[in-house]
Design an enzyme around this catalytic site. Structure first.
Site, mmCIF file in Angstrom:
data_model
loop_
_atom_site.group_PDB
_atom_site.id
_atom_site.type_symbol
_atom_site.label_atom_id
_atom_site.label_comp_id
_atom_site.label_asym_id
_atom_site.label_seq_id
_atom_site.Cartn_x
_atom_site.Cartn_y
_atom_site.Cartn_z
ATOM 1 N N SER A 142 -33.316 -74.937 -39.517
ATOM 2 C CA SER A 142 -32.515 -76.117 -38.997
ATOM 3 C C SER A 142 -31.527 -75.486 -38.252
ATOM 4 O O SER A 142 -31.215 -74.184 -38.448
ATOM 5 C CB SER A 142 -32.040 -76.984 -40.283
ATOM 6 O OG SER A 142 -30.840 -77.789 -39.597
ATOM 7 N N TYR A 155 -28.312 -78.537 -48.369
ATOM 8 C CA TYR A 155 -29.380 -78.449 -47.284
ATOM 9 C C TYR A 155 -28.835 -77.136 -46.348
ATOM 10 O O TYR A 155 -29.852 -76.583 -45.983
ATOM 11 C CB TYR A 155 -29.196 -79.696 -46.476
ATOM 12 C CG TYR A 155 -29.930 -79.935 -45.112
ATOM 13 C CD1 TYR A 155 -31.427 -80.030 -45.328
ATOM 14 C CD2 TYR A 155 -29.728 -79.563 -43.752
ATOM 15 C CE1 TYR A 155 -32.466 -80.191 -44.194
ATOM 16 C CE2 TYR A 155 -30.678 -79.614 -42.777
ATOM 17 C CZ TYR A 155 -31.939 -79.779 -43.063
ATOM 18 O OH TYR A 155 -32.792 -80.086 -42.265
#
Length: 270
Positions: A142, A155
Site C-alpha cells: 500500500s 495497517y
C-alpha cells in the site's frame, strides 16, 4: 497472443475490489483462474462474471490465515490445472483508530491477514511457481507501506512488512537462480469495500471515516487499478505504483526522509 492467455493464475481475496477486478480482466485474456475468498457467495459471483468470458475457473472458500486451508487449496489447484504460473496475494483488511483505543485482537487480525496470509500463500505455492519455469508472485502492499499515518498503526505495520517480505523473497529467487519474479504493488486510493468492511477502534466514527475514504481518498476504479497491475506484472516490474497519490507519496518519502511525518501532522491538524 496475449501474454496472459492459457496461463494459470491464483488470486486470493477474489470476492471483491482489486481481486475481483484482476480476475475479470484476466478472464477476458484467456487466463485459467483459481479464485479464493473467505466469502463464498462473493467469490462465486466473481467466478460467474469470469465464466461469461469463457474462462475456466476453480473457486474455493479459503481463510488465508489458515495454513492448512491454503495447503488444501494449493493441492486442489494443482490437481485441477497441473501447474501454476502466477499468484496474486490480494486478500487484505484494515483497522482504523489510535493504538491506545484498539483491541489486541484487531491488531492481530490485520497482521494475520495482511502479512501472514501473504506468507502462507506465497510459501505454499512457491514450489509450483518454480516448477512452472517462469512463475510470478504478486504481493499487495500500500502507499501506507512506505508512508505512515496516525490511526493506521496495524495497517501500516502489515504493509511495511509485506514490502520487506517481497524484497527479501525477490533476492532469494535471484540468488538461488529460480525463474520466479516478485512484484510488490503499492495502491493509493482505490474504490474497494475494504474500509466499509474494516474494523474500528473505540471512539472512531466509522461512518465518517468510511465516507471520507469513499469520497476523498478512493478516486481510482478497481478495474483501472487491475489494468495497471497487470501491465506491471507483464513487464516483470519489481514495484508497481497504482495511482498518482501512491507515486507522489513515494517521491515525498524519498525526498524528505523522516521529515515527511511533520508534513503528515501538519495536514492532519488543519
Amino acid at each position: 497472443m496475449d501474454y496472459y492467455a492459457h496461463r494459470v493464475a491464483v488470486i486470493t481475496g477474489a470476492g471483491s475490489g482489486i481481486g475481483r477486478a484482476l480476475a475479470v480482466n484476466l478472464a477476458r485474456r484467456g487466463t485459467r483462474l483459481a479464485l479464493s475468498d473467505q466469502n463464498a457467495e462473493a467469490v462465486a459471483e466473481t467466478a460467474r462474471r469470469c465464466q461469461r468470458f469463457g474462462a475456466r475457473v476453480l473457486t474455493d472458500t479459503v481463510d488465508v490465515t489458515d495454513r492448512q486451508a491454503v495447503l488444501r487449496h494449493s493441492a486442489a489447484v494443482h490437481e485441477e490445472f497441473g501447474r501454476v504460473d502466477m499468484v496474486f496475494c490480494v486478500a487484505g483488511v484494515i483497522h482504523t483508530g489510535r493504538l491506545i483505543n484498539s483491541e489486541f485482537s484487531d491488531f492481530d487480525h490485520v497482521l494475520n491477514v495482511n502479512l501472514l496470509g501473504v506468507v502462507n500463500t506465497a510459501k505454499t505455492f512457491l514450489p509450483l511457481l518454480i516448477s512452472s519455469g517462469g512463475g510470478h508472485v504478486v504481493t499487495v502492499s500500500s502507499a501506507f507501506g512506505f508512508f505512515s499515518a496516525p490511526c493506521y498503526t496495524a495497517y501500516s505495520a502489515s504493509k511495511f512488512a509485506v514490502r520487506g517480505f517481497s524484497e527479501s523473497l525477490r533476492q532469494e529467487m535471484r540468488l538461488d537462480g529460480h525463474p520466479v519474479s516478485v512484484t510488490c504493488v503499492y495502491p493509493g486510493g482505490v474504490r474497494t469495500p475494504i474500509m466499509r468492511n474494516g474494523r474500528f477502534a473505540k471512539g472512531e466514527d466509522s461512518a465518517a471515516v468510511t465516507k471520507r475514504f469513499d469520497t476523498k481518498v478512493a478516486r481510482m476504479d478497481a478495474s483501472r487499478a487491475a489494468a495497471i497491475i497487470l501491465l506491471g506484472v507483464r513487464r516483470r516490474q519489481a514495484q508497481v505504483f497504482v495511482g498518482a497519490d501512491a507515486k507522489i507519496a513515494w517521491i515525498l518519502v524519498r525526498a524528505l526522509g523522516s521529515a515527511y511525518q511533520r508534513l503528515v501532522l501538519w495536514v492532519g491538524r488543519r
